[in-house]
Enzyme design. Structure first.
Site, PDB file in Angstrom:
ATOM      1  N   GLU A 118      46.018  11.272  87.485  1.00 42.37           N
ATOM      2  CA  GLU A 118      44.840  11.030  88.318  1.00 42.37           C
ATOM      3  C   GLU A 118      43.583  10.956  87.456  1.00 42.37           C
ATOM      4  OE1 GLU A 118      45.208  13.066  92.524  1.00 42.37           O
ATOM      5  OE2 GLU A 118      45.705  14.504  90.926  1.00 42.37           O
TER       6      GLU A 118
ATOM      7  N   LYS B 267      41.380  10.319 100.396  1.00 36.68           N
ATOM      8  CA  LYS B 267      42.117  10.086  99.154  1.00 36.68           C
ATOM      9  C   LYS B 267      43.448   9.425  99.550  1.00 36.68           C
ATOM     10  CE  LYS B 267      43.475  12.598  94.979  1.00 36.68           C
ATOM     11  NZ  LYS B 267      43.517  13.915  94.322  1.00 36.68           N
TER      12      LYS B 267
END
Length: 134
Positions: free
Chosen positions: A35, A112
């Site tokens: 990420e 997200k």
């Protein structure tokens, strides 16, 4: 017997709501190395609670929140200074909204949609509510 405690009402006139939804920004937030390295799209929804009567009366942008400038600041905040948690990111964005003294309260949702979850899902979203009195 059940007792319910209602939140205290804001002093003064009722507040109006200004919403900007679906702000897209690319950031490198998350706890996993991939990420941080690869980044991902975050979607941001903002709701501002403010009194817009003076802006409506004068038709003057200086009397209200310039949501174009606000969106630019929010987008910049998502795209810089990576953090581990969307909780931290949402709190950062709420502080940006509350920096304008006309904003009494804000509701910030951080989506997200590409969170690293091993299951089929539509979205991960965190909504926080912050006020000038917090």
């Amino acid at each position: 017997m059940t007792t319910t405690i209602e939140p205290a009402a804001e002093p003064g006139p009722p507040l109006d709501r200004l919403a900007v939804r679906g702000i897209e920004a690319f950031g490198h937030h998350g706890v996993f190395d991939a990420e941080r390295r690869d980044g991902q799209v975050f979607m941001i929804d903002l709701v501002l609670f403010l009194d817009i009567r003076e802006a409506a009366r004068t038709d003057d942008l200086r009397e209200t929140v310039d949501y174009g400038s606000l969106v630019a600041r929010v987008k910049q905040a998502v795209e810089s200074d990576p953090v581990d948690l969307i909780e931290t990111l949402a709190d950062r964005l709420a502080a940006i909204c509350l920096a304008d003294p006309r904003v009494h309260r804000t509701e910030v949702t951080v989506h997200k949609p590409d969170a690293p979850i091993e299951a089929t899902f539509a979205d991960v979203a965190l909504t926080i509510i912050r006020s000038r009195h917090d």
